[in-house]
Design a protein around this motif. Sequence first.
Motif, PDB file in Angstrom:
ATOM      1  N   LYS A   1      48.499  23.626  45.629  1.00 21.77           N
ATOM      2  CA  LYS A   1      47.506  24.493  46.259  1.00 21.77           C
ATOM      3  C   LYS A   1      48.092  25.882  46.462  1.00 21.77           C
TER       4      LYS A   1
ATOM      5  N   GLN B   1      35.530  27.183  46.135  1.00 25.48           N
ATOM      6  CA  GLN B   1      35.847  28.347  46.970  1.00 25.48           C
ATOM      7  C   GLN B   1      35.356  29.634  46.315  1.00 25.48           C
TER       8      GLN B   1
ATOM      9  N   ASN C   1      43.464  31.674  41.878  1.00 19.23           N
ATOM     10  CA  ASN C   1      43.933  30.291  41.886  1.00 19.23           C
ATOM     11  C   ASN C   1      43.303  29.424  42.969  1.00 19.23           C
ATOM     12  N   LEU C   2      42.260  29.939  43.614  1.00 21.09           N
ATOM     13  CA  LEU C   2      41.476  29.102  44.516  1.00 21.09           C
ATOM     14  C   LEU C   2      40.599  28.161  43.697  1.00 21.09           C
ATOM     15  N   THR C   3      39.977  27.214  44.354  1.00 24.47           N
ATOM     16  CA  THR C   3      39.152  26.239  43.640  1.00 24.47           C
ATOM     17  C   THR C   3      37.817  26.852  43.230  1.00 24.47           C
TER      18      THR C   3
ATOM     19  N   ASP D   1      51.502  20.358  46.730  1.00 23.97           N
ATOM     20  CA  ASP D   1      50.301  19.719  46.182  1.00 23.97           C
ATOM     21  C   ASP D   1      49.616  20.579  45.127  1.00 23.97           C
TER      22      ASP D   1
ATOM     23  N   PHE E   1      52.638  28.380  45.173  1.00 28.26           N
ATOM     24  CA  PHE E   1      51.929  27.124  45.410  1.00 28.26           C
ATOM     25  C   PHE E   1      52.750  26.188  46.302  1.00 28.26           C
TER      26      PHE E   1
END
Length: 273
Positions: free
Chosen positions: A225, A165, A160-162, A223, A220
């Motif tokens: 994240k 990343q 679930n990181l971007t 936001d 999360f």
Amino acid sequence: MDPLITTPLPAESEADAKGSSLERMLRVLDLFTEADPIWAVDDMGATLGFTRSTIYRYVRELAEANLLFQVEAGRYSLGARIITWDRQLRVSDPLVRAAQALEADFPRWCEQQVWLICRLFKDRVVCIHQTGELFSEVSYSRGSPRPLFLGATSKAILANLTARQHNQLFLDNPADVYASGLGQTWEAFRASLQRLRRQGYVTSAGEVDPGVYGLAAPIFDGDGKVVGSISCVRPIEQRDEPQQPAQGEQILALAQQLSQLMVALAQRGKPLS
């Protein structure tokens, strides 16, 4: 008598002045591990490559701040201030408080199981809360740092990181990516993470601790994240394949509850009554 107090300190050399003092003192604290909990001052200096004057100055300052404690002449362990900080984290971290508030709702899937609440700190996953019992101690006990690439607990966060990343992690950690079983090419690595992200929950068997099966879901912040994960680890023989999808949905729902309560507690900023 303590040599840190009685020995005059010569001027610091040019080599000792490189890097910030804070960074260098943190390197001193990093020497103290489960394997090496007590250090002699001269051994610290030799290991870190610091001059005698520098290491004695750093240790003296750390001891005065209660970050180090002299257990005997010239030998030190971590100090009381760190113990105090650990307690502060236990009672004030909104994710720990949320987990404690919801513990009674954690499913009992088998007799031997441990629930782990972990946070992401930069590129490391650290257990911040643990409850339950297992036949042997799991390596995710509170305070144990873990890499991002092994085990359901970490992979639930990693997935679930971007995309940015993911790309940087792939470039910086080729050996870890290879060992993770997530793919040896960027395309395969990205596809594996997308699949885990769509599924929501993540499973693993024996990746971190032999004989242990893990089921995890991401947590999360407000936001959206990813900041951590909740996972349940059990003996592999207790893995129930037909029940895995249902248990996956349960842990996803629990992770959502934790996320919402953590955000509410962080905004409130006060301990639970």
